[in-house]
Write a protein that holds these residues in place. Sequence first.
Motif, PDB file in Angstrom:
ATOM      1  N   SER A 119      -1.137  10.906  -3.513  1.00  0.00           N
ATOM      2  CA  SER A 119      -0.832  10.785  -4.362  1.00  0.00           C
ATOM      3  C   SER A 119       0.000  10.097  -4.703  1.00  0.00           C
ATOM      4  O   SER A 119       0.974   9.237  -6.048  1.00  0.00           O
ATOM      5  N   LYS A 120       0.641   8.979  -3.245  1.00  0.00           N
ATOM      6  CA  LYS A 120       2.147   8.467  -3.760  1.00  0.00           C
ATOM      7  C   LYS A 120       1.743   7.038  -3.915  1.00  0.00           C
ATOM      8  O   LYS A 120       2.146   5.898  -4.327  1.00  0.00           O
ATOM      9  N   ALA A 174       2.841   4.621  -6.907  1.00  0.00           N
ATOM     10  CA  ALA A 174       2.913   3.299  -6.458  1.00  0.00           C
ATOM     11  C   ALA A 174       2.277   2.145  -8.186  1.00  0.00           C
ATOM     12  O   ALA A 174       2.834   2.021  -8.883  1.00  0.00           O
ATOM     13  N   GLU A 175       1.022   3.149  -8.096  1.00  0.00           N
ATOM     14  CA  GLU A 175       0.358   2.292  -9.134  1.00  0.00           C
ATOM     15  C   GLU A 175       0.591   2.666 -10.275  1.00  0.00           C
ATOM     16  O   GLU A 175       1.214   1.416 -11.059  1.00  0.00           O
ATOM     17  N   SER A 176       0.853   3.705 -10.892  1.00  0.00           N
ATOM     18  CA  SER A 176       1.433   3.917 -11.522  1.00  0.00           C
ATOM     19  C   SER A 176       3.079   3.361 -12.713  1.00  0.00           C
ATOM     20  O   SER A 176       3.016   2.988 -14.099  1.00  0.00           O
ATOM     21  N   GLU A 221       1.855  -7.088  -6.231  1.00  0.00           N
ATOM     22  CA  GLU A 221       3.336  -7.399  -5.273  1.00  0.00           C
ATOM     23  C   GLU A 221       3.447  -5.704  -5.308  1.00  0.00           C
ATOM     24  O   GLU A 221       4.451  -5.114  -4.409  1.00  0.00           O
ATOM     25  N   MET A 222       4.274  -5.317  -6.689  1.00  0.00           N
ATOM     26  CA  MET A 222       4.969  -4.233  -7.045  1.00  0.00           C
ATOM     27  C   MET A 222       4.535  -2.865  -6.229  1.00  0.00           C
ATOM     28  O   MET A 222       4.958  -2.125  -5.849  1.00  0.00           O
ATOM     29  N   ILE A 223       2.885  -3.195  -6.295  1.00  0.00           N
ATOM     30  CA  ILE A 223       2.356  -1.948  -6.431  1.00  0.00           C
ATOM     31  C   ILE A 223       3.030  -1.818  -4.603  1.00  0.00           C
ATOM     32  O   ILE A 223       3.060  -0.982  -3.640  1.00  0.00           O
ATOM     33  N   ALA A 224       2.742  -2.920  -4.114  1.00  0.00           N
ATOM     34  CA  ALA A 224       3.497  -2.778  -2.747  1.00  0.00           C
ATOM     35  C   ALA A 224       3.778  -2.223  -1.872  1.00  0.00           C
ATOM     36  O   ALA A 224       3.887  -1.777  -1.783  1.00  0.00           O
ATOM     37  N   SER A 225       5.027  -2.457  -2.348  1.00  0.00           N
ATOM     38  CA  SER A 225       6.442  -2.562  -2.403  1.00  0.00           C
ATOM     39  C   SER A 225       6.714  -0.661  -2.508  1.00  0.00           C
ATOM     40  O   SER A 225       7.650  -0.051  -1.951  1.00  0.00           O
ATOM     41  N   LEU A 226       6.020  -0.203  -3.329  1.00  0.00           N
ATOM     42  CA  LEU A 226       6.294   1.346  -4.054  1.00  0.00           C
ATOM     43  C   LEU A 226       5.969   2.107  -3.009  1.00  0.00           C
ATOM     44  O   LEU A 226       5.636   3.216  -2.352  1.00  0.00           O
ATOM     45  N   ARG A 227       4.874   1.423  -2.301  1.00  0.00           N
ATOM     46  CA  ARG A 227       3.365   1.877  -1.366  1.00  0.00           C
ATOM     47  C   ARG A 227       4.510   2.225   0.111  1.00  0.00           C
ATOM     48  O   ARG A 227       4.606   2.689   0.871  1.00  0.00           O
ATOM     49  N   GLY A 241       8.786  -8.689  -5.143  1.00  0.00           N
ATOM     50  CA  GLY A 241       7.950  -9.173  -3.439  1.00  0.00           C
ATOM     51  C   GLY A 241       7.628  -7.662  -2.793  1.00  0.00           C
ATOM     52  O   GLY A 241       8.445  -6.349  -3.664  1.00  0.00           O
ATOM     53  N   PRO A 242       6.494  -7.694  -1.788  1.00  0.00           N
ATOM     54  CA  PRO A 242       6.000  -6.897  -1.362  1.00  0.00           C
ATOM     55  C   PRO A 242       6.729  -6.562  -0.134  1.00  0.00           C
ATOM     56  O   PRO A 242       6.143  -5.523   0.788  1.00  0.00           O
ATOM     57  N   ASN A 243       7.720  -7.607   0.430  1.00  0.00           N
ATOM     58  CA  ASN A 243       8.177  -6.964   1.682  1.00  0.00           C
ATOM     59  C   ASN A 243       9.261  -5.400   1.975  1.00  0.00           C
ATOM     60  O   ASN A 243       9.705  -5.475   0.563  1.00  0.00           O
TER      61      ASN A 243
END
Length: 296
Positions: free
Chosen positions: A103-104, A108-110, A162-168, A195-197
Amino acid sequence: MTKDHYWPKALSKFWMDNEGKVCRLSSEGDLVRGAPAKFGVVGNHHYIDLEGPWSHSIESSFQAADDRISFVVDALNSLEAKPSNEEMAYMKRFKAGSFDSKSKNDFAESIASLIVRSPGFRHKLTLEQKAFRNEFLPDLPFRDSNDLKVLELRNIQIKYPEMIASLRASGKIIVMFSDSREFIFGEGFLQDIDGPNPLLPCKCFVPLTPGMAIAFVRPSGPYFSMPEVVTIQLTPNEVNLCNEITQIYSRRYIYFRSEQPVISKEFTDNVYYFLDYSKHPWMDGLLAAAVNFEDN
């Protein structure tokens, strides 16, 4: 010409009234009611025209998110919140929630797909691209608007994962409910995800239905706090503040189910505004409290 949605049909359906319609209000004051699929759409919004066989659309990049966003909304709506009470401290109003890893990831993707597709986000990219070109490549101007659009969409292709990675990564998800005042949807969002950091601080605020919105926040440095998800029931005044934020980041249109919000000057100016450093006193206070909330 393709019809590309920045307000995907899988999400806009949640805003339908009992007649299957939603309301669109322009910054000039024109109000239109219609089927949600007709709104939040721009012709060739995601089409990269390279004047040859390499021309293509990036619309398919968001298909997975669109396929899952209704499940994300259902999962968030299944969470419970305490009754609203503006007199109580946020810590006493929060209620712990839970999210499994699948779900997380879908969340993040949505959320990332909504942000990068929004006209407000694309407008900001355009301003950044023009400023960079003027400062560092003044002798290499854009040939036309298509040059600018191609670069804009290329940047979206980079920033989206990158945004998906950051939200995950680690952070706190705040699910805001309202049963007394409607949230509105607009053309942009308060957000500063860069960024994904996972060590970079970031936040965003995104309305998802007339009765529910989310925020995500991560302070600077290593951060881990349980629960990862908290819920809160907002008061009518607090929802008004949320709707003011949405209007700041919208230029032409806002959308709502049946309850027209108090219209702000920022929206009627017909200009994309951005909060300085993405700071908003009320929202920042709520997010700071959520960061420190733990389920004891």
